[in-house]
Design a protein around this motif. Structure first.
Motif, PDB file in Angstrom:
ATOM      1  N   ALA A  18       0.825  -1.210   0.000  1.00 44.76           N
ATOM      2  CA  ALA A  18       0.000   0.000   0.000  1.00 44.76           C
ATOM      3  C   ALA A  18       0.860   1.261   0.000  1.00 44.76           C
ATOM      4  N   VAL A  19       1.968   1.228   0.732  1.00 40.51           N
ATOM      5  CA  VAL A  19       2.885   2.379   0.746  1.00 40.51           C
ATOM      6  C   VAL A  19       3.442   2.636  -0.647  1.00 40.51           C
ATOM      7  N   ARG A  20       3.813   1.584  -1.355  1.00 41.56           N
ATOM      8  CA  ARG A  20       4.450   1.753  -2.667  1.00 41.56           C
ATOM      9  C   ARG A  20       3.522   2.368  -3.703  1.00 41.56           C
ATOM     10  N   ALA A  22       0.923   4.422  -2.979  1.00 40.73           N
ATOM     11  CA  ALA A  22       0.300   5.655  -2.493  1.00 40.73           C
ATOM     12  C   ALA A  22       0.824   6.868  -3.261  1.00 40.73           C
ATOM     13  N   ALA A  23      -0.074   7.794  -3.584  1.00 43.04           N
ATOM     14  CA  ALA A  23       0.315   8.992  -4.329  1.00 43.04           C
ATOM     15  C   ALA A  23       1.026  10.008  -3.443  1.00 43.04           C
ATOM     16  N   ASP A  24       0.723  10.008  -2.166  1.00 46.45           N
ATOM     17  CA  ASP A  24       1.268  10.990  -1.229  1.00 46.45           C
ATOM     18  C   ASP A  24       2.152  10.261  -0.218  1.00 46.45           C
ATOM     19  N   ALA A  27       1.168  10.835   3.496  1.00 45.15           N
ATOM     20  CA  ALA A  27      -0.048  10.128   3.886  1.00 45.15           C
ATOM     21  C   ALA A  27       0.240   8.635   4.051  1.00 45.15           C
ATOM     22  N   ALA A  28       1.085   8.089   3.174  1.00 45.25           N
ATOM     23  CA  ALA A  28       1.475   6.680   3.291  1.00 45.25           C
ATOM     24  C   ALA A  28       2.230   6.439   4.593  1.00 45.25           C
ATOM     25  N   TRP A  29       3.070   7.392   4.963  1.00 45.52           N
ATOM     26  CA  TRP A  29       3.832   7.288   6.208  1.00 45.52           C
ATOM     27  C   TRP A  29       2.902   7.286   7.412  1.00 45.52           C
ATOM     28  N   MET A  31      -0.200   6.228   7.485  1.00 43.87           N
ATOM     29  CA  MET A  31      -0.851   4.908   7.474  1.00 43.87           C
ATOM     30  C   MET A  31       0.101   3.845   8.014  1.00 43.87           C
ATOM     31  N   TRP A  32       1.350   3.901   7.579  1.00 41.14           N
ATOM     32  CA  TRP A  32       2.368   2.951   8.028  1.00 41.14           C
ATOM     33  C   TRP A  32       2.581   3.045   9.533  1.00 41.14           C
TER      34      TRP A  32
END
Length: 209
Positions: A18-20, A22-24, A27-29, A31-32
Motif C-alpha cells: 500500500a505504501v508503494r 500511495a500517491a502521497d 499520507a502513506a507514512w 498509514m504505516w
C-alpha cells in the motif's frame, strides 16, 4: 505461533504494498505508523512482552521531512566478502554486500551499503546507524526483504530510500539486555554508521519504569 508469524508477515507485506502505490508519501507514512502501532500493541508476534503491551500507547517518531526521501544511484560492490552475524537461536545470517549508494553523503554524512540476505529466498537488507541521541544505538532498518519492507523503485530503477520509514529492529524493544528470552537482531555494520544525525523515522523505544 506459526500461523501468527505468517499473519504478521502477510500484514507487513500488504502494508508496504500500500505504501508503494500511495500517491502521497506523507499520507502513506501516517498509514504505516498507525499499522505499526497496532501490530506492536496487539499482535501475538509483537516483539513487546505482554507487560509492555499493557502500557503501550504508540511509538515515538520524528516529524516527516520530505528532504530525507532519496532515489540514489547504486554502484556495484565487486568481490565483496559476506558478513556472518550471529542472531542467537536463529543461527547465523549471511549478508552479502552488493551495492553502495551514490548521492547520500552530503545529506547524511556518508554512503550506505545494501546487502543481499543469504539463504533460500534472500532479500535486500539496508540497516544503518546515525549520530542522533534519540535513535537506537544499534541502528535502524530501512529495507528488509524477508519482512517485506520495500519502498519501491523509480521508473529509472533507482531504489526509493525514504528515511522517514526507518524503524527499530525487534531487539530495540525487548533485547537480550532486558530479557533472557529477548530478541537478537542483525545490527548495522560499521560501514553503515553515518556521521550525521538522521532526525526522521522511529526514535528509541522508551520502556515503562
Amino acid at each position: 505461533m506459526t500461523l501468527a508469524l505468517a499473519d504478521w508477515r502477510r500484514r507487513v507485506n500488504e502494508l508496504y504494498a500500500a505504501v508503494r502505490v500511495a500517491a502521497d508519501p506523507q499520507a502513506a507514512w501516517r498509514m504505516w505508523r498507525a499499522e505499526r502501532d497496532e501490530l506492536l500493541g496487539l499482535h501475538a508476534q509483537s516483539p513487546l512482552s505482554e507487560d509492555q503491551k499493557r502500557t503501550f500507547t504508540g511509538l515515538t517518531f520524528f516529524d516527516y521531512d520530505p528532504a530525507l526521501r532519496f532515489t540514489p544511484e547504486l554502484d556495484p560492490v565487486p568481490d565483496a566478502a559476506p558478513c556472518e552475524i550471529d542472531i542467537g537461536q536463529d543461527g547465523i545470517i549471511n549478508l552479502l554486500p552488493f551495492a553502495r549508494t551514490r548521492g547520500l553523503a552530503d545529506a547524511l554524512g556518508g554512503e550506505l551499503t545494501l546487502y543481499w540476505i543469504g539463504g533460500y529466498g534472500g532479500g535486500v537488507f539496508l540497516p544503518f546507524a546515525d549520530a542522533h541521541s534519540a535513535t537506537y544505538g544499534g541502528g535502524r532498518y530501512l529495507l528488509d526483504g524477508i519482512k517485506g519492507a520495500d519502498l519501491g523503485r523509480t521508473d529509472a530503477g533507482s531504489p526509493i530510500l525514504d528515511f522517514n520509514f526507518a524503524y527499530n529492529p525487534s531487539c530495540a524493544y525487548n533485547g537480550p539486555e532486558q530479557s533472557t528470552a529477548g530478541w537478537v537482531c542483525p545490527l548495522a555494520p560499521a560501514e553503515n554508521h553515518l556521521q550525521h544525525p538522521v532526525a526522521v523515522g522511529e526514535q528509541s523505544f522508551h520502556r515503562p519504569t
